[in-house]
Design a protein around this motif. Structure first.
Motif, PDB file in Angstrom:
ATOM      1  N   MET A 335       1.089  -0.640   0.159  1.00 40.13           N
ATOM      2  CA  MET A 335       0.027  -0.494  -0.579  1.00 40.13           C
ATOM      3  C   MET A 335       0.999   1.594   0.481  1.00 40.13           C
ATOM      4  N   LYS A 336       1.843   0.949   0.904  1.00 37.68           N
ATOM      5  CA  LYS A 336       2.927   2.660   1.266  1.00 37.68           C
ATOM      6  C   LYS A 336       2.928   3.049  -0.304  1.00 37.68           C
ATOM      7  N   SER A 337       4.026   2.266  -1.007  1.00 34.55           N
ATOM      8  CA  SER A 337       4.254   2.416  -2.819  1.00 34.55           C
ATOM      9  C   SER A 337       3.020   2.599  -3.798  1.00 34.55           C
ATOM     10  N   VAL A 338       2.215   1.346  -3.138  1.00 32.94           N
ATOM     11  CA  VAL A 338       0.970   1.453  -4.567  1.00 32.94           C
ATOM     12  C   VAL A 338       0.143   2.781  -4.297  1.00 32.94           C
ATOM     13  N   SER A 339      -0.484   2.982  -2.765  1.00 31.80           N
ATOM     14  CA  SER A 339      -1.207   4.129  -3.149  1.00 31.80           C
ATOM     15  C   SER A 339      -0.910   4.931  -1.481  1.00 31.80           C
ATOM     16  N   PRO A 340       0.561   5.797  -1.821  1.00 34.04           N
ATOM     17  CA  PRO A 340       0.732   6.436  -0.439  1.00 34.04           C
ATOM     18  C   PRO A 340      -0.128   7.257  -0.173  1.00 34.04           C
ATOM     19  N   ASP A 341      -1.131   8.062  -0.609  1.00 35.48           N
ATOM     20  CA  ASP A 341      -2.294   8.724  -0.107  1.00 35.48           C
ATOM     21  C   ASP A 341      -2.917   8.289   0.639  1.00 35.48           C
ATOM     22  N   LEU A 342      -3.447   6.770   0.588  1.00 38.86           N
ATOM     23  CA  LEU A 342      -4.277   5.998   1.154  1.00 38.86           C
ATOM     24  C   LEU A 342      -3.869   5.917   2.824  1.00 38.86           C
ATOM     25  N   TYR A 343      -1.481   5.289   2.420  1.00 38.63           N
ATOM     26  CA  TYR A 343      -1.476   5.031   3.543  1.00 38.63           C
ATOM     27  C   TYR A 343      -1.633   6.212   4.783  1.00 38.63           C
ATOM     28  N   LYS A 344      -0.994   7.312   4.032  1.00 37.76           N
ATOM     29  CA  LYS A 344      -1.015   8.090   4.902  1.00 37.76           C
ATOM     30  C   LYS A 344      -2.553   9.339   5.437  1.00 37.76           C
ATOM     31  N   GLU A 345      -3.190   8.561   4.859  1.00 35.93           N
ATOM     32  CA  GLU A 345      -4.382   8.592   5.020  1.00 35.93           C
ATOM     33  C   GLU A 345      -4.977   7.871   6.576  1.00 35.93           C
ATOM     34  N   LEU A 346      -4.458   6.666   6.149  1.00 34.38           N
ATOM     35  CA  LEU A 346      -5.000   5.970   7.599  1.00 34.38           C
ATOM     36  C   LEU A 346      -3.589   6.089   8.538  1.00 34.38           C
ATOM     37  N   THR A 347      -2.275   6.865   8.685  1.00 38.96           N
ATOM     38  CA  THR A 347      -1.761   6.928   9.369  1.00 38.96           C
ATOM     39  C   THR A 347      -2.560   8.099  10.537  1.00 38.96           C
ATOM     40  N   HIS A 348      -3.280   9.113  10.173  1.00 43.86           N
ATOM     41  CA  HIS A 348      -4.033   9.648  10.889  1.00 43.86           C
ATOM     42  C   HIS A 348      -5.003   8.818  12.145  1.00 43.86           C
ATOM     43  N   SER A 349      -5.109   7.867  11.769  1.00 48.04           N
ATOM     44  CA  SER A 349      -6.153   7.271  12.375  1.00 48.04           C
ATOM     45  C   SER A 349      -5.480   5.962  14.097  1.00 48.04           C
ATOM     46  N   ASP A 350      -6.055   6.453  14.868  1.00 49.35           N
ATOM     47  CA  ASP A 350      -5.791   5.617  16.086  1.00 49.35           C
ATOM     48  C   ASP A 350      -6.012   4.242  15.844  1.00 49.35           C
ATOM     49  N   LEU A 351      -7.014   3.774  15.433  1.00 50.78           N
ATOM     50  CA  LEU A 351      -7.089   2.081  15.539  1.00 50.78           C
ATOM     51  C   LEU A 351      -7.838   1.810  14.255  1.00 50.78           C
ATOM     52  N   ILE A 352      -7.604   1.228  13.840  1.00 48.00           N
ATOM     53  CA  ILE A 352      -8.444   0.758  12.184  1.00 48.00           C
ATOM     54  C   ILE A 352      -8.541  -0.685  12.639  1.00 48.00           C
ATOM     55  N   PHE A 353      -9.939  -1.065  12.406  1.00 44.39           N
ATOM     56  CA  PHE A 353     -10.806  -2.442  12.387  1.00 44.39           C
ATOM     57  C   PHE A 353     -10.081  -2.867  11.096  1.00 44.39           C
ATOM     58  N   LEU A 354      -9.403  -3.951  10.574  1.00 51.74           N
ATOM     59  CA  LEU A 354     -10.147  -4.586   9.483  1.00 51.74           C
ATOM     60  C   LEU A 354     -11.558  -5.392   9.171  1.00 51.74           C
ATOM     61  N   LYS A 355     -12.207  -5.906   8.708  1.00 53.59           N
ATOM     62  CA  LYS A 355     -12.816  -6.887   9.119  1.00 53.59           C
ATOM     63  C   LYS A 355     -12.838  -7.944   7.652  1.00 53.59           C
ATOM     64  N   GLY A 356     -13.065  -8.974   8.047  1.00 51.61           N
ATOM     65  CA  GLY A 356     -13.051 -10.354   7.273  1.00 51.61           C
ATOM     66  C   GLY A 356     -11.920 -11.158   6.687  1.00 51.61           C
ATOM     67  N   ASP A 357     -12.024 -11.777   5.424  1.00 52.12           N
ATOM     68  CA  ASP A 357     -10.898 -12.943   5.166  1.00 52.12           C
ATOM     69  C   ASP A 357     -10.458 -12.092   4.524  1.00 52.12           C
ATOM     70  N   LEU A 358     -10.870 -11.430   2.996  1.00 53.23           N
ATOM     71  CA  LEU A 358     -10.091 -11.047   1.706  1.00 53.23           C
ATOM     72  C   LEU A 358      -9.158 -10.080   2.669  1.00 53.23           C
ATOM     73  N   ASN A 359      -9.610  -9.127   3.876  1.00 54.75           N
ATOM     74  CA  ASN A 359      -9.041  -8.023   4.446  1.00 54.75           C
ATOM     75  C   ASN A 359      -7.806  -8.960   4.817  1.00 54.75           C
ATOM     76  N   TYR A 360      -8.013  -9.835   5.667  1.00 50.55           N
ATOM     77  CA  TYR A 360      -6.425 -10.874   6.469  1.00 50.55           C
ATOM     78  C   TYR A 360      -5.790 -11.127   5.182  1.00 50.55           C
ATOM     79  N   ARG A 361      -6.027 -12.165   4.510  1.00 47.44           N
ATOM     80  CA  ARG A 361      -5.335 -12.382   3.597  1.00 47.44           C
ATOM     81  C   ARG A 361      -4.809 -11.216   2.932  1.00 47.44           C
TER      82      ARG A 361
END
Ligand SMILES: O=P(O)(O)OC[C@H]1O[C@](O)(CO)[C@@H](O)[C@@H]1O
Ligand SMILES: [Mn+2]
Length: 430
Positions: A335-361
């Motif tokens: 993610m950091k190399s392919v979509s640095p804007d998204l990675y940066k956006e997520l650095t503003h979070s204090d906690l991220i829940f990732l739901k489900g199996d595909l996200n885990y994979r």
């Protein structure tokens, strides 16, 4: 890119694997259902758009049949050509995969399972985007809408439970742990693993929690609770990377409401998909349709939650996102190399829940890790913020288990990795 330090990605190269079963049987089954749905839609399309609409449906059905044949006969996967903003991202990977195989393009039974399965859903969307009138056509919409409608009793049970919980005021570890487990088990209701067969929540989402505890193989809920308590005096931002529409989405919105109403967090960011994905994943139209359905419900309590949550959106306390990265083939270490804007956006979070199996994979690269591999190592450098995966196992990849746990369960239930009966609540601090 592949590195010799890391195990191989799961692939249908190996017969007898779940990847092989998915690509050989389950994906063609899902595609056949999409072709039927498209064909049935042609009368409606003709009504709406005349001859052009009917022709669009025929062309789309043709595109999908060609895709199904390409997957089933292991033909080279073709470049995506519909002008969407992620087209080049997809074709770059296709070119790279071809280079790493000495000029031989990837195909369903030779490329990684993750790539092929994501490619199928992207190619479905390519067919839709190439039409003149079908650009908003979602071949999974009916199944997702039915999934909510057939979960009605569970929705009512859960809404009453949430109301009772919120009446008690501040959160404690028990109420927090309970609402996390309800969101976790909401992940069983997914239409990809069932290959489109109705898979909604029929029983109470609250009553079985005690019985289901031993099926949670890794349970870091206490670490998440401690993280939240350690910052209790500052405004916290929660991000939820959503998974399936229907009952699971309702459990996630209940989780978001609980976290806000008990002031554990002050803002919630909800991430859904930019296109129809893995049959039941939430898109923008699913999300807003669901809230509207709740608001319009004759059940007063469901309606009050629908109205409350739409107000959160209006007043900016809930923010929604649909970044294209979530519907690419990339795992999260990229993610950091392919979509640095998204990675940066997520650095503003204090906690991220990732739901489900595909996200885990995607968190662990869909690789053939040893089941006792430490979770942080499998993340391959993905850590924009403290995060917690809430996942029921529907693919034969898992890390972070205690020594011997897998053998013990395997003896009891050989399908344990793909049946959705077992789960993990897996946390990684920043
Ligand atoms: O909706 P979820 O929990 O991501 O599950 C979707 C699942 O469908 C499958 O692709 C099975 O085809 C899983 O491997 C995949 O992860
Ligand atoms: Mn899903």
């Amino acid at each position: 890119m592949e590195s010799n330090l890391m195990p191989e990605r799961l692939s249908a190269k190996k017969k007898g694997t779940f990847a092989f079963k998915t690509i050989a049987d389950r994906l063609p089954t899902i595609l056949t259902k999409v072709i039927d749905t498209t064909y049935q839609y042609r009368l409606k399309a003709a009504e709406l758009y005349g001859e052009e609409g009917a022709n669009d449906c025929k062309a789309l059905a043709g595109h999908l049949s060609k895709l199904r044949n390409c997957l089933q006969t292991d033909k080279p996967l073709e470049e995506i050509g519909d002008g969407r903003d992620d087209e080049e991202m997809w074709n770059k990977v296709l070119r790279e995969e071809t280079e790493t195989r000495d000029g031989v393009p990837p195909s369903a039974f030779t490329a990684s399972w993750l790539y092929v399965e994501c490619y199928m859903y992207r190619s479905i969307n390519e067919g839709i985007r190439k039409s003149q009138h079908l650009r908003d056509f979602d071949p999974f919409r009916n199944q997702k809408e039915q999934a909510l409608e057939t979960s009605r009793d569970a929705l009512i049970t859960l809404s009453l439970h949430l109301q009772e919980t919120l009446k008690k005021g501040a959160a404690n570890f028990e109420s927090f742990s309970e609402v996390i487990q309800i969101s976790l088990w909401g992940n069983k209701c997914d239409l990809s693993i069932s290959a489109g067969v109705e898979n909604s929540q029929k029983i109470s989402p609250v009553e079985p929690l005690q019985r289901l505890r031993p099926y949670i193989l890794v349970n870091h809920v206490e670490q998440v609770w401690k993280l939240l308590q350690s910052h209790s005096n500052k405004p916290l931002r929660l991000d939820i990377i959503l998974d399936n529409a229907g009952f699971e989405l309702f459990t996630d919105l209940c989780l978001a409401d609980f976290m806000m109403s008990t002031s554990l967090v002050t803002s919630v960011h909800l991430h859904y998909k930019a296109m129809p994905w893995f049959v039941s994943d939430v898109t923008a139209s699913d999300f807003h349709w669901t809230l509207q359905q709740l608001s319009d419900s004759e059940d007063k309590l469901l309606s009050s939650f629908g109205n409350k949550w739409r107000d959160y959106l209006k007043n900016g306390r809930w923010i929604v996102h649909d970044h294209p990265f979530w519907t690419t083939c990339h795992d999260f270490s990229e993610m950091k190399s392919v979509s640095p804007d998204l990675y940066k956006e997520l650095t503003h979070s204090d906690l991220i829940f990732l739901k489900g199996d595909l996200n885990y994979r995607k968190l662990v690269g869909d690789r053939e890790w040893s089941h006792t591999e430490p979770y942080e190592r499998a993340l391959g450098g993905f850590n924009p913020a403290p995060h917690c995966a809430l996942r029921t196992l529907k693919a034969d990849v898992v890390v972070g288990l205690q020594e011997g746990v897998d053998a013990k369960i395997e003896a009891r239930n050989p399908e344990w990795m793909v049946s959705g009966e077992y789960a993990v609540i897996q946390f990684s601090a920043k």
